[in-house]
Write an enzyme that holds these catalytic residues in place. Structure first.
Site, PDB file in Angstrom:
ATOM      1  N   TYR A  10      -5.034   0.165  -6.223  1.00  0.00           N
ATOM      2  CA  TYR A  10      -6.206  -0.356  -6.992  1.00  0.00           C
ATOM      3  C   TYR A  10      -7.387   0.221  -6.175  1.00  0.00           C
ATOM      4  O   TYR A  10      -8.404   0.863  -6.932  1.00  0.00           O
ATOM      5  CB  TYR A  10      -6.382  -1.872  -7.081  1.00  0.00           C
ATOM      6  CG  TYR A  10      -5.279  -2.611  -7.993  1.00  0.00           C
ATOM      7  CD1 TYR A  10      -5.722  -2.533  -9.365  1.00  0.00           C
ATOM      8  CD2 TYR A  10      -3.986  -2.568  -7.700  1.00  0.00           C
ATOM      9  CE1 TYR A  10      -4.658  -3.115 -10.260  1.00  0.00           C
ATOM     10  CE2 TYR A  10      -3.141  -2.862  -8.495  1.00  0.00           C
ATOM     11  CZ  TYR A  10      -3.383  -3.309  -9.956  1.00  0.00           C
ATOM     12  OH  TYR A  10      -2.276  -3.712 -10.780  1.00  0.00           O
ATOM     13  N   ASP A  30       0.197   9.564  -1.382  1.00  0.00           N
ATOM     14  CA  ASP A  30       0.965   8.194  -1.701  1.00  0.00           C
ATOM     15  C   ASP A  30       2.433   8.572  -1.566  1.00  0.00           C
ATOM     16  O   ASP A  30       2.890   9.590  -1.660  1.00  0.00           O
ATOM     17  CB  ASP A  30       0.792   7.804  -3.053  1.00  0.00           C
ATOM     18  CG  ASP A  30       0.871   6.212  -3.059  1.00  0.00           C
ATOM     19  OD1 ASP A  30      -0.127   5.462  -3.189  1.00  0.00           O
ATOM     20  OD2 ASP A  30       2.030   5.793  -2.768  1.00  0.00           O
ATOM     21  N   THR A 124      -8.393  -3.610   4.014  1.00  0.00           N
ATOM     22  CA  THR A 124      -8.880  -4.805   4.680  1.00  0.00           C
ATOM     23  C   THR A 124      -8.036  -5.123   5.948  1.00  0.00           C
ATOM     24  O   THR A 124      -6.830  -5.348   5.764  1.00  0.00           O
ATOM     25  CB  THR A 124      -8.969  -6.144   3.674  1.00  0.00           C
ATOM     26  OG1 THR A 124      -9.635  -5.909   2.675  1.00  0.00           O
ATOM     27  CG2 THR A 124      -9.641  -7.283   4.444  1.00  0.00           C
ATOM     28  N   PHE A 157     -15.632  -3.510  -0.945  1.00  0.00           N
ATOM     29  CA  PHE A 157     -15.915  -5.040  -1.715  1.00  0.00           C
ATOM     30  C   PHE A 157     -15.783  -5.088  -3.165  1.00  0.00           C
ATOM     31  O   PHE A 157     -16.023  -5.972  -3.577  1.00  0.00           O
ATOM     32  CB  PHE A 157     -17.583  -5.093  -1.411  1.00  0.00           C
ATOM     33  CG  PHE A 157     -17.812  -5.438  -0.041  1.00  0.00           C
ATOM     34  CD1 PHE A 157     -17.631  -6.761   0.613  1.00  0.00           C
ATOM     35  CD2 PHE A 157     -18.167  -4.302   0.815  1.00  0.00           C
ATOM     36  CE1 PHE A 157     -17.727  -7.081   1.889  1.00  0.00           C
ATOM     37  CE2 PHE A 157     -18.448  -4.614   2.202  1.00  0.00           C
ATOM     38  CZ  PHE A 157     -18.373  -5.926   2.797  1.00  0.00           C
ATOM     39  N   LYS A 209     -15.019  -8.756   5.729  1.00  0.00           N
ATOM     40  CA  LYS A 209     -14.361  -8.709   4.510  1.00  0.00           C
ATOM     41  C   LYS A 209     -13.697 -10.211   4.258  1.00  0.00           C
ATOM     42  O   LYS A 209     -13.388 -10.798   3.183  1.00  0.00           O
ATOM     43  CB  LYS A 209     -13.354  -7.593   4.185  1.00  0.00           C
ATOM     44  CG  LYS A 209     -12.741  -7.409   2.707  1.00  0.00           C
ATOM     45  CD  LYS A 209     -13.650  -7.020   1.692  1.00  0.00           C
ATOM     46  CE  LYS A 209     -13.112  -7.765   0.531  1.00  0.00           C
ATOM     47  NZ  LYS A 209     -12.762  -7.165  -0.451  1.00  0.00           N
ATOM     48  N   ASN A 224     -13.868 -26.183  -8.270  1.00  0.00           N
ATOM     49  CA  ASN A 224     -13.007 -26.857  -9.138  1.00  0.00           C
ATOM     50  C   ASN A 224     -12.660 -28.474  -8.866  1.00  0.00           C
ATOM     51  O   ASN A 224     -12.557 -29.206  -9.680  1.00  0.00           O
ATOM     52  CB  ASN A 224     -11.522 -26.338  -8.591  1.00  0.00           C
ATOM     53  CG  ASN A 224     -11.618 -24.808  -9.549  1.00  0.00           C
ATOM     54  OD1 ASN A 224     -12.313 -24.552 -10.303  1.00  0.00           O
ATOM     55  ND2 ASN A 224     -10.324 -24.105  -9.022  1.00  0.00           N
ATOM     56  N   GLY A 260     -12.679 -24.173 -12.928  1.00  0.00           N
ATOM     57  CA  GLY A 260     -11.554 -23.775 -13.754  1.00  0.00           C
ATOM     58  C   GLY A 260     -10.091 -23.812 -13.244  1.00  0.00           C
ATOM     59  O   GLY A 260     -10.005 -24.693 -12.324  1.00  0.00           O
ATOM     60  N   CYS A 267      -6.224 -10.327  -2.884  1.00  0.00           N
ATOM     61  CA  CYS A 267      -6.957 -10.523  -1.802  1.00  0.00           C
ATOM     62  C   CYS A 267      -7.236 -11.751  -1.165  1.00  0.00           C
ATOM     63  O   CYS A 267      -7.204 -12.165  -0.147  1.00  0.00           O
ATOM     64  CB  CYS A 267      -8.258  -9.674  -2.407  1.00  0.00           C
ATOM     65  SG  CYS A 267      -7.959  -7.791  -2.418  1.00  0.00           S
TER      66      CYS A 267
HETATM   67  P1  NAD Z   1      -2.181  -1.449  -3.499  1.00  0.00           P
HETATM   68  O1  NAD Z   1      -0.607  -1.941  -3.002  1.00  0.00           O
HETATM   69  O2  NAD Z   1      -2.458  -1.292  -5.015  1.00  0.00           O
HETATM   70  O3  NAD Z   1      -2.183   0.154  -3.085  1.00  0.00           O
HETATM   71  C1  NAD Z   1      -1.637   0.686  -2.002  1.00  0.00           C
HETATM   72  C2  NAD Z   1      -0.981   1.897  -2.035  1.00  0.00           C
HETATM   73  O4  NAD Z   1      -0.731   2.514  -0.779  1.00  0.00           O
HETATM   74  C3  NAD Z   1       0.229   2.095  -2.818  1.00  0.00           C
HETATM   75  O5  NAD Z   1       0.246   2.722  -3.778  1.00  0.00           O
HETATM   76  C4  NAD Z   1       1.369   2.583  -1.704  1.00  0.00           C
HETATM   77  O6  NAD Z   1       2.416   3.104  -2.408  1.00  0.00           O
HETATM   78  C5  NAD Z   1       0.558   3.286  -0.810  1.00  0.00           C
HETATM   79  N1  NAD Z   1       0.826   3.641   0.445  1.00  0.00           N
HETATM   80  C6  NAD Z   1       1.745   3.002   1.284  1.00  0.00           C
HETATM   81  N2  NAD Z   1       2.070   3.341   2.441  1.00  0.00           N
HETATM   82  C7  NAD Z   1       1.642   4.569   2.207  1.00  0.00           C
HETATM   83  C8  NAD Z   1       1.465   5.855   3.121  1.00  0.00           C
HETATM   84  N3  NAD Z   1       2.115   5.639   4.405  1.00  0.00           N
HETATM   85  N4  NAD Z   1       0.791   6.888   2.661  1.00  0.00           N
HETATM   86  C9  NAD Z   1       0.347   7.030   1.479  1.00  0.00           C
HETATM   87  N5  NAD Z   1       0.286   5.830   0.776  1.00  0.00           N
HETATM   88  C10 NAD Z   1       0.855   4.772   1.051  1.00  0.00           C
HETATM   89  O7  NAD Z   1      -3.070  -1.841  -2.699  1.00  0.00           O
HETATM   90  P2  NAD Z   1      -4.734  -2.316  -3.098  1.00  0.00           P
HETATM   91  O8  NAD Z   1      -4.784  -3.478  -3.884  1.00  0.00           O
HETATM   92  O9  NAD Z   1      -5.309  -1.057  -3.460  1.00  0.00           O
HETATM   93  O10 NAD Z   1      -5.533  -2.810  -1.451  1.00  0.00           O
HETATM   94  C11 NAD Z   1      -5.481  -1.904  -0.636  1.00  0.00           C
HETATM   95  C12 NAD Z   1      -6.362  -2.269   0.491  1.00  0.00           C
HETATM   96  O11 NAD Z   1      -7.682  -2.573   0.196  1.00  0.00           O
HETATM   97  C13 NAD Z   1      -5.752  -3.531   0.961  1.00  0.00           C
HETATM   98  O12 NAD Z   1      -5.990  -3.808   2.348  1.00  0.00           O
HETATM   99  C14 NAD Z   1      -6.593  -4.510   0.451  1.00  0.00           C
HETATM  100  O13 NAD Z   1      -6.807  -5.805   0.931  1.00  0.00           O
HETATM  101  C15 NAD Z   1      -7.913  -3.993   0.188  1.00  0.00           C
HETATM  102  N6  NAD Z   1      -8.910  -4.360  -0.871  1.00  0.00           N
HETATM  103  C16 NAD Z   1      -8.259  -4.498  -2.032  1.00  0.00           C
HETATM  104  C17 NAD Z   1      -9.137  -4.661  -3.327  1.00  0.00           C
HETATM  105  C18 NAD Z   1      -8.398  -5.058  -4.411  1.00  0.00           C
HETATM  106  O14 NAD Z   1      -9.134  -5.646  -5.328  1.00  0.00           O
HETATM  107  N7  NAD Z   1      -7.230  -4.761  -4.830  1.00  0.00           N
HETATM  108  C19 NAD Z   1     -10.434  -4.970  -2.812  1.00  0.00           C
HETATM  109  C20 NAD Z   1     -11.043  -4.501  -1.678  1.00  0.00           C
HETATM  110  C21 NAD Z   1     -10.212  -4.305  -0.547  1.00  0.00           C
END
Ligand code: NAD
Length: 435
Positions: A10, A30, A124, A157, A209, A224, A260, A267
């Site tokens: 994401y 990836d 994070t 963020f 964060k 809530n 809600g 997260c």
């Molecule tokens: P995700 O699980 O969607 O994606 C993580 C990706 O990393 C996966 O595609 C996985 O295959 C890949 N991966 C794992 N090991 C790897 C490696 N050694 N080399 C290359 N790729 C590798 O995770 P996400 O939701 O994108 O979140 C990532 C980070 O960002 C987390 O720490 C999360 O807390 C933080 N974050 C997420 C959001 C959100 O809304 N999803 C927002 C802000 C921060």
């Protein structure tokens, strides 16, 4: 700038597309072949507003590509952004294995590189991780931190559902580091954005964060609980919260203050747990933060009890992802509710347009097919059909266009709304969760 992005989930997919759109040449890395293959065909790895078009355009512009080779990506670029997952361990600590593995790979690649490399932690992570990542890279590259490379903390963020908009319009950009050149390189990535850039200590940048997400979770559960009391007295909880936010002495945003359903996603639950566990490890009591999770679980129980009281068993379940606008099912409270209902003998037909779309794009390798096949088989593409076949209609997503189905909705024995859709409130069979 030539940039590599580790992790095409994401955060990584959005960063890949948006940085390329801002003029950088970006290579994604990836371990998942499918995700790499998707980017190399110009297809976004996630379902998220606007990102599919950005990835397609930037692929056609030749500004993005993807690989499974960390070595190749590091050698071709001057800056690597780590966006790999940091899930919870069963004890509530962070599972940092993906991030440490990435650091090892970057360190290994840097052995063969002469130029200085900037590593940015966008995932994070709790305070102390930047230092540890620096140690791993130094160990694997044989280079000294500050000489051959630097590690900068730059938390993300964005919120799923509005991720692209949030990428371009953050409230603040936080950058923590100990190397002037690396700090100015990372700052320059955000030159086009209007948000203020705050350069700070590494540990502050790492902690912020967790504080943000824990406060978001607290806001949701606070609203809530207010909503539950207000409903018991026939009071309009949304109006109460609306006026509450107008108190200028509080100076507080109305975001997350809509009574809600429970919060969820990859997260908020994980980061709240991470902060509480950190407090525990430091022998610091956190009674308020620790209570937030229990309040959230209570809200799921209330939703279940509302359904159970109807005495009906056939449910049209609208919205399975943790909120509208995303296909993300991780820690979705709707998944918890759906599984509890199934376990208690209810018959569910589930409609969720984004989860359905991810099934189509993933060709049986989507998250739901891999991890929740028991729910995948209940997905119905056509909301009208799902409604027609049910006794109870349960709505979990705010963006559901109920106005298109008012005629059939009003004929149903029960209509349960967990998110408050104003157009439905006048229907005789309507019941809101906490208003
Ligand atoms: P995700 O699980 O969607 O994606 C993580 C990706 O990393 C996966 O595609 C996985 O295959 C890949 N991966 C794992 N090991 C790897 C490696 N050694 N080399 C290359 N790729 C590798 O995770 P996400 O939701 O994108 O979140 C990532 C980070 O960002 C987390 O720490 C999360 O807390 C933080 N974050 C997420 C959001 C959100 O809304 N999803 C927002 C802000 C921060």
């Amino acid at each position: 700038m030539n940039i590599s992005i580790f992790g095409l989930g994401y955060v990584g997919c959005v960063s890949l597309g948006c940085l390329a759109k801002n003029g950088h040449k970006v290579v994604g890395v990836d371990i998942n072949d499918t995700k790499v293959g998707m980017i190399n065909c110009g297809i976004a790895t996630i379902v998220e507003k606007d990102i599919d078009l950005i990835i397609k355009e930037e692929f056609e512009n030749n500004s993005i590509s993807a690989t499974t080779s960390a070595n190749k990506a590091v050698l071709e670029t001057e800056l690597s952004i780590i966006c790999v997952g940091t899930p919870s361990s069963p004890q509530g600590h962070l599972n940092l294995s993906y991030i440490y593995k990435t650091a090892e790979q970057i360190g290994e690649a840097l052995k063969n590189k002469i130029d200085f490399h900037t590593v940015v932690i966008r995932s994070t992570v709790l305070p102390g991780t930047n230092k540890k990542i620096g140690e791993i890279i130094a160990q694997f590259s044989g280079k000294k931190r500050g000489e051959g490379f630097s590690v900068v903390s730059n938390p993300e963020f964005l919120r799923e559902g509005t991720a692209v908009k949030d990428y371009y319009n953050p409230a603040i950009t936080v950058i923590g580091g100990d190397h002037e050149v690396a700090l100015s390189k990372v700052s320059s990535l955000y030159d086009e954005l209007e948000a203020p850039i705050e350069i700070t200590d590494i540990e502050v940048a790492e902690m912020i964060k967790y504080v943000n997400n824990s406060f978001h979770a607290l806001k949701i559960t606070f609203a809530n609980e207010v909503g539950n009391i207000a409903k018991s007295m026939g009071i309009d909880s949304h109006k109460v919260m609306e006026l509450f936010c107008k108190d200028t002495h509080l100076n507080i945003s109305p975001a997350y203050f809509k009574p809600g359903f429970a919060y969820g996603g990859s997260c908020l639950p994980k980061d709240l747990k991470g902060l509480v566990t950190l407090g525990h490890d430091q022998y610091v009591a956190t009674p308020v933060l620790s209570g937030v999770h229990e309040s959230n679980e209570h809200q799921k129980r209330l939703a279940f009890e509302l359904i159970a009281r109807t005495g009906k068993k056939k449910i049209c379940f609208i919205g399975l992802s943790f909120k509208e606008g995303t296909d993300d099912l991780r820690y979705s409270p709707s998944v918890d509710l759906a599984e509890k209902l199934i376990g208690k003998g209810y018959q569910l037909t589930i409609h969720d347009e984004n989860v359905h779309l991810s099934k189509l794009i993933g060709e049986n390798r989507s998250f739901i097919d891999e991890h929740m096949p028991h729910l995948s088989e209940l997905i119905e593409e056509d909301p009208k059909k799902a409604i027609e076949d049910s006794e109870i209609v349960l709505i979990n997503h705010r963006n559901f266009d109920a106005t298109r189905y008012l005629d059939i909705l009003k004929e149903k024995p029960c209509l349960i709304d967990l998110v408050r859709i104003p157009e439905l409130e006048e229907l005789p069979n309507y019941e809101g969760l906490c208003w």
